[in-house]
Structure formats: structure tokens, C-alpha cells
Design a protein around this motif. Structure first.
Motif, mmCIF file in Angstrom:
data_model
loop_
_atom_site.group_PDB
_atom_site.id
_atom_site.type_symbol
_atom_site.label_atom_id
_atom_site.label_comp_id
_atom_site.label_asym_id
_atom_site.label_seq_id
_atom_site.Cartn_x
_atom_site.Cartn_y
_atom_site.Cartn_z
ATOM 1 N N GLU A 138 0.799 -1.221 0.000
ATOM 2 C CA GLU A 138 0.000 0.000 0.000
ATOM 3 C C GLU A 138 0.832 1.271 0.000
ATOM 4 N N HIS A 139 0.147 2.344 -0.311
ATOM 5 C CA HIS A 139 0.700 3.693 -0.260
ATOM 6 C C HIS A 139 0.331 4.301 1.092
ATOM 7 N N PRO A 140 1.067 5.325 1.537
ATOM 8 C CA PRO A 140 0.719 5.977 2.792
ATOM 9 C C PRO A 140 -0.588 6.761 2.660
ATOM 10 N N PRO A 141 -1.255 7.016 3.729
ATOM 11 C CA PRO A 141 -1.048 6.537 5.095
ATOM 12 C C PRO A 141 -1.608 5.115 5.255
ATOM 13 N N PRO A 142 -1.241 4.423 6.335
ATOM 14 C CA PRO A 142 -1.815 3.100 6.574
ATOM 15 C C PRO A 142 -3.340 3.204 6.626
ATOM 16 N N HIS A 143 -4.008 2.354 5.873
ATOM 17 C CA HIS A 143 -5.463 2.471 5.785
ATOM 18 C C HIS A 143 -6.116 1.125 5.472
ATOM 19 N N PHE A 144 -7.428 1.109 5.617
ATOM 20 C CA PHE A 144 -8.221 -0.067 5.273
ATOM 21 C C PHE A 144 -9.334 0.380 4.344
ATOM 22 N N HIS A 145 -9.839 -0.553 3.577
ATOM 23 C CA HIS A 145 -10.893 -0.283 2.606
ATOM 24 C C HIS A 145 -12.193 -0.898 3.104
ATOM 25 N N VAL A 146 -13.268 -0.169 2.972
ATOM 26 C CA VAL A 146 -14.597 -0.668 3.318
ATOM 27 C C VAL A 146 -15.447 -0.652 2.053
ATOM 28 N N ILE A 147 -16.061 -1.791 1.765
ATOM 29 C CA ILE A 147 -16.988 -1.899 0.641
ATOM 30 C C ILE A 147 -18.339 -2.307 1.215
ATOM 31 N N TYR A 148 -19.359 -1.535 0.913
ATOM 32 C CA TYR A 148 -20.698 -1.819 1.432
ATOM 33 C C TYR A 148 -21.729 -1.386 0.397
ATOM 34 N N PHE A 204 -10.081 4.327 4.758
ATOM 35 C CA PHE A 204 -10.049 5.019 6.046
ATOM 36 C C PHE A 204 -8.713 4.793 6.733
ATOM 37 N N SER A 205 -8.216 5.814 7.401
ATOM 38 C CA SER A 205 -6.962 5.728 8.136
ATOM 39 C C SER A 205 -7.082 4.707 9.259
ATOM 40 N N ILE A 206 -6.073 3.871 9.393
ATOM 41 C CA ILE A 206 -6.062 2.915 10.501
ATOM 42 C C ILE A 206 -5.829 3.641 11.817
ATOM 43 N N LEU A 207 -5.135 4.765 11.782
ATOM 44 C CA LEU A 207 -4.819 5.475 13.017
ATOM 45 C C LEU A 207 -6.026 6.141 13.658
ATOM 46 N N ASP A 208 -6.894 6.782 12.833
ATOM 47 C CA ASP A 208 -8.019 7.519 13.437
ATOM 48 C C ASP A 208 -9.355 7.361 12.689
ATOM 49 N N ALA A 209 -9.399 6.488 11.695
ATOM 50 C CA ALA A 209 -10.614 6.216 10.914
ATOM 51 C C ALA A 209 -11.075 7.396 10.069
ATOM 52 N N SER A 210 -10.228 8.394 9.871
ATOM 53 C CA SER A 210 -10.629 9.482 8.995
ATOM 54 C C SER A 210 -10.658 8.969 7.557
ATOM 55 N N PRO A 211 -11.664 9.402 6.776
ATOM 56 C CA PRO A 211 -11.765 8.920 5.402
ATOM 57 C C PRO A 211 -10.658 9.514 4.528
ATOM 58 N N SER A 219 8.327 -7.223 2.726
ATOM 59 C CA SER A 219 9.596 -6.593 3.115
ATOM 60 C C SER A 219 9.864 -5.299 2.357
ATOM 61 N N ASP A 220 9.285 -5.153 1.160
ATOM 62 C CA ASP A 220 9.540 -3.959 0.371
ATOM 63 C C ASP A 220 8.383 -2.954 0.411
ATOM 64 N N CYS A 221 7.527 -3.061 1.417
ATOM 65 C CA CYS A 221 6.383 -2.160 1.518
ATOM 66 C C CYS A 221 6.854 -0.727 1.777
ATOM 67 N N PRO A 222 6.381 0.240 0.977
ATOM 68 C CA PRO A 222 6.825 1.623 1.163
ATOM 69 C C PRO A 222 6.305 2.260 2.444
ATOM 70 N N VAL A 223 5.265 1.690 3.039
ATOM 71 C CA VAL A 223 4.678 2.279 4.238
ATOM 72 C C VAL A 223 5.261 1.668 5.506
ATOM 73 N N GLY A 224 5.416 0.368 5.529
ATOM 74 C CA GLY A 224 5.967 -0.310 6.698
ATOM 75 C C GLY A 224 4.931 -0.583 7.769
ATOM 76 N N ARG A 225 5.417 -0.994 8.917
ATOM 77 C CA ARG A 225 4.571 -1.396 10.030
ATOM 78 C C ARG A 225 4.067 -0.173 10.796
ATOM 79 N N ILE A 226 2.964 -0.370 11.513
ATOM 80 C CA ILE A 226 2.422 0.672 12.387
ATOM 81 C C ILE A 226 2.878 0.377 13.800
ATOM 82 N N ILE A 227 3.382 1.389 14.464
ATOM 83 C CA ILE A 227 3.775 1.254 15.877
ATOM 84 C C ILE A 227 2.905 2.201 16.672
ATOM 85 N N CYS A 228 2.080 1.632 17.545
ATOM 86 C CA CYS A 228 1.182 2.466 18.352
ATOM 87 C C CYS A 228 1.659 2.573 19.774
#
Length: 129
Positions: A61-71, A78-85, A120-129
Motif C-alpha cells: 500500500e501507499h501511505p497513510p496506513p489504511h483499510f478499505h470498506v466496501i458496502y 479510512f486511516s487505521i490510526l483515526d478512521a478518517s476517510p 519486506s519492500d512495503c513503502p509504508v511499513g509497520r504501524i507502531i502504536c
């Protein structure tokens, strides 16, 4: 039947191969290219699916870390950090608060799914909370 040369691998070892396979097929190993980056066919990881609702996290994925919702045929990210669209004027507008409420309860699971699906080659990397 007990076969003396058969070795049963432990769960940790099996899980590491499963994670590697879940990230998608490798097109080129790092040692076959620049020695640093492997090339993969990107595939999406289905985080959750319920009736007509699907939640995806893609492995490359591209930044920022996010998830996709299909309904109901509509989709937004949406951002994984704060759910902003990611697309505030996009689809699912009337459900933004529903998704934010769901995110508050499931953020840890989203972070874990994101981190486990990083190649291993993900441009975004892991999330550290």
C-alpha cells in the motif's frame, strides 16, 4: 504409520510460510535483483467479510496506513490510526460515523492485520502504536 524421516513443523514455522503466501506470490527474490527488494504480485488481504460488507487491507500500500470498506457497492478508504476517510467527499459518506465507532473497538485488530500483511519492500511499513 511413523515415518522416521518425516519432520512435523511447529505452528510458528508453518505460520511464517502462511504469512509469506498470504502476501502474494513473489515475482523476483531480492537476491535475483538489487539484493534489497523483492518483487511481489500485490494481492489484497480480506480482513473481514459479513454479508455485503467487506473490509480489506492490501499488502503493498501507499501511505497513510489504511483499510478499505466496501458496502452495498460503495467503497472508501479510512486511516487505521483515526478512521478518517481518505476521500471525505467519496462514497459511504452517510456511514462515516458508523465506521469510526467500529474502528474505535477494532483498531488493535486492524493494526495487527496491517503489520502482519507487510511485505519486506512495503513503502509504508509497520504501524507502531
Amino acid at each position: 504409520m511413523n515415518v522416521p524421516w518425516k519432520h512435523e513443523f511447529n505452528d510458528k514455522c508453518v505460520c511464517s510460510l502462511e504469512r509469506c503466501l498470504d502476501r502474494g506470490p513473489i515475482k523476483q527474490l531480492a537476491e535475483e535483483g538489487d539484493g534489497k527488494h523483492e518483487l511481489r504480485f500485490i494481492r489484497k488481504a480480506l480482513f473481514a467479510k459479513l454479508n455485503g460488507l467487506k473490509i480489506y487491507i492490501y499488502s503493498g500500500e501507499h501511505p497513510p496506513p489504511h483499510f478499505h470498506v466496501i458496502y452495498n457497492g460503495e467503497e472508501n478508504s479510512f486511516s487505521i490510526l483515526d478512521a478518517s476517510p481518505l476521500y471525505p467527499d467519496g462514497q459511504l459518506f452517510e456511514y462515516f460515523k458508523n465506521i469510526k465507532k467500529w474502528h474505535k473497538i477494532n483498531k488493535e485488530a486492524l493494526v495487527n492485520a496491517w503489520n502482519e500483511s507487510r511485505p519486506s519492500d512495503c513503502p509504508v511499513g509497520r504501524i507502531i502504536c
